[in-house]
Motif scaffolding. Structure first.
Motif, PDB file in Angstrom:
ATOM      1  N   ILE A   6     102.971  69.352  41.407  1.00 43.63           N
ATOM      2  CA  ILE A   6     101.668  69.780  41.944  1.00 43.63           C
ATOM      3  C   ILE A   6     100.512  69.217  40.889  1.00 43.63           C
ATOM      4  CG2 ILE A   6     100.329  71.368  42.838  1.00 43.63           C
ATOM      5  CD1 ILE A   6     102.571  72.654  43.791  1.00 43.63           C
ATOM      6  N   LEU A   7     100.795  69.643  39.809  1.00 46.23           N
ATOM      7  CA  LEU A   7      99.566  69.540  38.639  1.00 46.23           C
ATOM      8  C   LEU A   7      99.371  67.991  38.478  1.00 46.23           C
ATOM      9  CD1 LEU A   7      99.984  72.276  35.933  1.00 46.23           C
ATOM     10  CD2 LEU A   7      98.134  71.872  37.255  1.00 46.23           C
ATOM     11  N   GLU A   8     100.718  67.341  38.555  1.00 48.87           N
ATOM     12  CA  GLU A   8     100.892  65.817  38.241  1.00 48.87           C
ATOM     13  C   GLU A   8     100.050  65.185  39.342  1.00 48.87           C
ATOM     14  OE1 GLU A   8     101.622  63.936  35.612  1.00 48.87           O
ATOM     15  OE2 GLU A   8     102.054  65.760  34.250  1.00 48.87           O
ATOM     16  N   VAL A  73      95.237  73.994  30.475  1.00 46.00           N
ATOM     17  CA  VAL A  73      96.124  75.079  30.717  1.00 46.00           C
ATOM     18  C   VAL A  73      97.609  74.707  30.731  1.00 46.00           C
ATOM     19  CG1 VAL A  73      96.704  76.578  32.880  1.00 46.00           C
ATOM     20  CG2 VAL A  73      94.298  76.361  32.145  1.00 46.00           C
ATOM     21  N   ARG A  74      97.796  73.695  31.088  1.00 46.25           N
ATOM     22  CA  ARG A  74      99.316  73.173  31.151  1.00 46.25           C
ATOM     23  C   ARG A  74      99.863  73.124  29.748  1.00 46.25           C
ATOM     24  NH1 ARG A  74     100.953  67.508  33.544  1.00 46.25           N
ATOM     25  NH2 ARG A  74      99.593  66.861  31.715  1.00 46.25           N
ATOM     26  N   GLN A  75      99.071  72.898  28.723  1.00 42.82           N
ATOM     27  CA  GLN A  75      99.784  72.688  27.380  1.00 42.82           C
ATOM     28  C   GLN A  75      99.883  74.070  26.932  1.00 42.82           C
ATOM     29  OE1 GLN A  75      96.600  70.413  25.083  1.00 42.82           O
ATOM     30  NE2 GLN A  75      97.838  68.733  25.152  1.00 42.82           N
ATOM     31  N   THR A  76      98.869  74.831  27.186  1.00 44.58           N
ATOM     32  CA  THR A  76      99.057  76.336  26.518  1.00 44.58           C
ATOM     33  C   THR A  76      99.721  77.425  27.339  1.00 44.58           C
ATOM     34  OG1 THR A  76      97.038  77.076  27.678  1.00 44.58           O
ATOM     35  CG2 THR A  76      96.860  76.049  25.276  1.00 44.58           C
ATOM     36  N   ASN A  77     100.027  77.020  28.535  1.00 50.69           N
ATOM     37  CA  ASN A  77     100.733  78.024  29.335  1.00 50.69           C
ATOM     38  C   ASN A  77     102.002  77.523  30.409  1.00 50.69           C
ATOM     39  OD1 ASN A  77      98.683  80.527  29.032  1.00 50.69           O
ATOM     40  ND2 ASN A  77      97.423  78.962  29.716  1.00 50.69           N
ATOM     41  N   GLY A  78     102.102  76.217  30.062  1.00 56.25           N
ATOM     42  CA  GLY A  78     103.290  75.526  30.832  1.00 56.25           C
ATOM     43  C   GLY A  78     102.849  75.731  32.406  1.00 56.25           C
ATOM     44  N   ASN A  79     104.064  75.944  32.995  1.00 56.50           N
ATOM     45  CA  ASN A  79     103.843  76.127  34.423  1.00 56.50           C
ATOM     46  C   ASN A  79     103.093  77.653  35.044  1.00 56.50           C
ATOM     47  OD1 ASN A  79     105.789  77.712  34.416  1.00 56.50           O
ATOM     48  ND2 ASN A  79     107.186  76.561  35.591  1.00 56.50           N
ATOM     49  N   ARG A  80     102.604  78.292  33.991  1.00 61.91           N
ATOM     50  CA  ARG A  80     102.037  79.648  34.334  1.00 61.91           C
ATOM     51  C   ARG A  80     100.605  79.445  34.398  1.00 61.91           C
ATOM     52  NH1 ARG A  80     105.069  80.162  30.016  1.00 61.91           N
ATOM     53  NH2 ARG A  80     103.772  80.854  28.672  1.00 61.91           N
ATOM     54  N   THR A  82      97.144  79.826  36.419  1.00 60.93           N
ATOM     55  CA  THR A  82      96.617  80.467  37.327  1.00 60.93           C
ATOM     56  C   THR A  82      94.983  80.037  37.660  1.00 60.93           C
ATOM     57  OG1 THR A  82      95.681  82.134  35.848  1.00 60.93           O
ATOM     58  CG2 THR A  82      97.714  82.638  36.532  1.00 60.93           C
ATOM     59  N   LYS A  83      94.608  80.714  38.719  1.00 59.95           N
ATOM     60  CA  LYS A  83      93.131  80.232  38.928  1.00 59.95           C
ATOM     61  C   LYS A  83      92.175  80.430  37.688  1.00 59.95           C
ATOM     62  CE  LYS A  83      90.807  82.517  42.383  1.00 59.95           C
ATOM     63  NZ  LYS A  83      90.293  83.115  43.477  1.00 59.95           N
ATOM     64  N   LYS A  84      92.301  81.856  37.503  1.00 60.21           N
ATOM     65  CA  LYS A  84      91.549  82.400  36.222  1.00 60.21           C
ATOM     66  C   LYS A  84      91.693  81.621  35.080  1.00 60.21           C
ATOM     67  CE  LYS A  84      89.888  86.688  34.332  1.00 60.21           C
ATOM     68  NZ  LYS A  84      89.981  88.211  34.364  1.00 60.21           N
ATOM     69  N   ARG A  85      92.745  81.174  34.747  1.00 62.82           N
ATOM     70  CA  ARG A  85      92.911  80.430  33.668  1.00 62.82           C
ATOM     71  C   ARG A  85      92.461  79.153  33.560  1.00 62.82           C
ATOM     72  NH1 ARG A  85      98.802  82.349  33.061  1.00 62.82           N
ATOM     73  NH2 ARG A  85      98.718  84.196  31.557  1.00 62.82           N
ATOM     74  N   VAL A  86      92.529  78.539  34.799  1.00 61.92           N
ATOM     75  CA  VAL A  86      91.468  77.280  34.793  1.00 61.92           C
ATOM     76  C   VAL A  86      90.310  77.245  34.990  1.00 61.92           C
ATOM     77  CG1 VAL A  86      91.485  75.332  36.670  1.00 61.92           C
ATOM     78  CG2 VAL A  86      93.657  76.323  36.056  1.00 61.92           C
ATOM     79  N   ALA A  87      89.499  78.491  35.498  1.00 60.78           N
ATOM     80  CA  ALA A  87      88.240  78.822  35.433  1.00 60.78           C
ATOM     81  C   ALA A  87      88.056  79.143  34.224  1.00 60.78           C
ATOM     82  CB  ALA A  87      87.996  79.874  36.237  1.00 60.78           C
ATOM     83  N   GLN A  88      88.455  79.760  33.434  1.00 58.48           N
ATOM     84  CA  GLN A  88      87.969  80.041  31.728  1.00 58.48           C
ATOM     85  C   GLN A  88      88.143  78.541  30.991  1.00 58.48           C
ATOM     86  OE1 GLN A  88      91.147  82.944  31.197  1.00 58.48           O
ATOM     87  NE2 GLN A  88      89.881  84.599  31.490  1.00 58.48           N
ATOM     88  N   ALA A  89      88.924  78.085  31.286  1.00 57.14           N
ATOM     89  CA  ALA A  89      88.803  76.620  30.557  1.00 57.14           C
ATOM     90  C   ALA A  89      87.868  75.789  30.901  1.00 57.14           C
ATOM     91  CB  ALA A  89      90.331  75.882  30.844  1.00 57.14           C
ATOM     92  N   MET A  90      87.478  75.750  32.260  1.00 57.16           N
ATOM     93  CA  MET A  90      86.517  74.955  32.853  1.00 57.16           C
ATOM     94  C   MET A  90      84.998  75.711  32.313  1.00 57.16           C
ATOM     95  SD  MET A  90      86.568  72.774  35.223  1.00 57.16           S
ATOM     96  CE  MET A  90      85.400  72.956  36.915  1.00 57.16           C
ATOM     97  N   SER A  91      84.999  76.929  32.198  1.00 60.08           N
ATOM     98  CA  SER A  91      83.737  77.714  31.650  1.00 60.08           C
ATOM     99  C   SER A  91      83.627  77.136  30.157  1.00 60.08           C
ATOM    100  CB  SER A  91      84.081  79.012  31.489  1.00 60.08           C
ATOM    101  OG  SER A  91      82.869  79.838  31.017  1.00 60.08           O
ATOM    102  N   LYS A  92      84.676  77.216  29.436  1.00 61.64           N
ATOM    103  CA  LYS A  92      84.498  76.799  27.782  1.00 61.64           C
ATOM    104  C   LYS A  92      84.202  75.286  27.870  1.00 61.64           C
ATOM    105  CE  LYS A  92      87.675  80.396  26.389  1.00 61.64           C
ATOM    106  NZ  LYS A  92      88.990  80.393  25.858  1.00 61.64           N
ATOM    107  N   LEU A  93      84.543  74.475  28.627  1.00 58.89           N
ATOM    108  CA  LEU A  93      84.234  72.929  28.622  1.00 58.89           C
ATOM    109  C   LEU A  93      82.935  72.591  28.959  1.00 58.89           C
ATOM    110  CD1 LEU A  93      87.736  71.480  29.698  1.00 58.89           C
ATOM    111  CD2 LEU A  93      86.784  71.568  27.292  1.00 58.89           C
TER     112      LEU A  93
END
Length: 201
Positions: A6-8, A73-80, A82-93
């Motif tokens: 799905i990510l790919e 998120v994929r690099q640091t959490n593999g297939n784990r 979540t919406k929050k992890r993606v949002a946190q990455a977006m916020s930092k970027l």
């Protein structure tokens, strides 16, 4: 379908959309900038330029930064992921690419944990060049704007300046800013996108 598949698929579609929109976005910006600054008899032309810039920023965030967020998120959490992890990455970027002082590429690469020369390093640099070109062009034309990062954590969404990010619950309280607002000439052309802790992920 697996999380990785799905990510790919998402990354592939975002890359495809980005390549299609890039040229059109640049042409639109050039046309509107010319319209606003070469025709003094046109009223509201500056307003249209701000709207066009806000749309370009929205596309940049929704394509480039979202793709980079999924990558990190994929690099640091593999297939784990979540919406929050993606949002946190977006916020930092966003805080790096849309910093008040200008694009902070080195900070973006640290956030992404990019290694010199790797795919993420290259993608981060391409994203920086893209948004820097847009923002430098705007500023060289005399366009002044500010990013709105101000937020009251734990408060309900202020609909006059905020909207829920992605499929966050707009009825839940604000947790953090994902994408800043865009303000020019005292008018808000783009609402903040905020994350709300509506789910446990």
């Amino acid at each position: 379908m697996s999380h990785d598949a799905i990510l790919e698929m998402i990354l592939h579609r975002l890359t495809d959309l980005d390549s299609r929109i890039g040229d059109l976005s640049e042409k639109l910006h050039d046309i509107l900038a010319h319209l606003a600054y070469s025709r003094e008899d046109l009223t509201g032309a500056g307003d249209e330029v701000h709207r066009a810039l806000a749309e370009e920023i929205g596309r940049f965030v929704g394509q480039k930064l979202l793709a980079l967020s999924y990558m990190t998120v994929r690099q640091t959490n593999g297939n784990r992921h979540t919406k929050k992890r993606v949002a946190q990455a977006m916020s930092k970027l966003c805080s790096a690419y849309l910093a008040p002082s200008g694009v902070e590429l080195n900070r973006a690469r640290r956030i992404l944990r990019a290694r010199k020369g790797d795919e993420v390093w290259q993608a981060a640099g391409q994203a920086a060049l893209q948004i820097k070109k847009v923002l430098d062009s705007a500023r060289s034309s005399g366009i002044e704007f500010v990013w709105d990062y101000d937020v009251c954590v734990g408060m309900p969404i202020d609909v006059t300046r905020q909207q829920a990010w992605s499929n966050c619950d707009p009825a839940s309280d604000v947790s953090f800013v994902v994408v800043p607002g865009y303000i020019a000439d005292g008018e808000r052309y783009r609402l903040q996108e905020v994350f709300t802790d509506d789910v446990a992920n």
